[in-house]
Enzyme design. Sequence first.
Site, PDB file in Angstrom:
ATOM      1  N   GLU A   9       3.759 -14.163   4.312  1.00  0.00           N
ATOM      2  CA  GLU A   9       3.762 -15.198   5.606  1.00  0.00           C
ATOM      3  C   GLU A   9       2.467 -14.671   6.427  1.00  0.00           C
ATOM      4  O   GLU A   9       1.761 -15.630   6.815  1.00  0.00           O
ATOM      5  CB  GLU A   9       4.966 -15.214   5.973  1.00  0.00           C
ATOM      6  CG  GLU A   9       6.376 -15.492   5.551  1.00  0.00           C
ATOM      7  CD  GLU A   9       6.993 -14.471   4.654  1.00  0.00           C
ATOM      8  OE1 GLU A   9       8.159 -14.482   4.362  1.00  0.00           O
ATOM      9  OE2 GLU A   9       6.313 -13.449   4.614  1.00  0.00           O
ATOM     10  N   ASN A  37       0.891  -1.159   0.260  1.00  0.00           N
ATOM     11  CA  ASN A  37      -0.020  -0.048  -0.016  1.00  0.00           C
ATOM     12  C   ASN A  37       0.981   1.359  -0.079  1.00  0.00           C
ATOM     13  O   ASN A  37       2.106   0.864   0.559  1.00  0.00           O
ATOM     14  CB  ASN A  37      -0.901  -0.190   1.323  1.00  0.00           C
ATOM     15  CG  ASN A  37      -1.793   0.914   1.304  1.00  0.00           C
ATOM     16  OD1 ASN A  37      -1.613   2.162   1.441  1.00  0.00           O
ATOM     17  ND2 ASN A  37      -3.124   0.434   1.115  1.00  0.00           N
TER      18      ASN A  37
END
EC number: 3.5.4.5
Length: 160
Positions: free
Chosen positions: A74, A64
């Site tokens: 993960e 972002n």
Amino acid sequence: MKELNIRIALKIYEYEELNATDRELMDAACEATKRSYAPYSHFSVGAAARLANGIIITGSNQENAAYPSGICAERTTLFYANSQCPDQAVDTLAIAARNERGEFLEAPIPPCGACRQVMLETEKRFKHPMRVLLYGTKGIYELNNIGELLPLSFDASAMR
């Protein structure tokens, strides 16, 4: 003064040396890199978790413009696995990464500190060791549990 030396042992495999189950999981992690959203770093990471019931859950990093708002592959994978299958431990987590040229890295990429902490909490939650496979084109690292990846870890026992 005393000195403490911490050592870990890991196995390094060629892709062809992996068993069929581990190749399937590693392939899923590599495939997940294609679903990464990394317009800023151009560093695509994919992860795949094989749960105790055999189901494979995958995830990828999502960036972002406000950097802290993104999330690593993960954690995406583990949070999704825990939300969809809350009673299933993670047997093995495989991680792969591609660079901005779309090439897989020669050396395996280790998880960041935040991901290591989430991996540790997931392992502790289920009281079940989580194997980790880290993909590199010149070798795949195998760790038998998160303690090998995160020595001197911080968990609930540290707060007693």
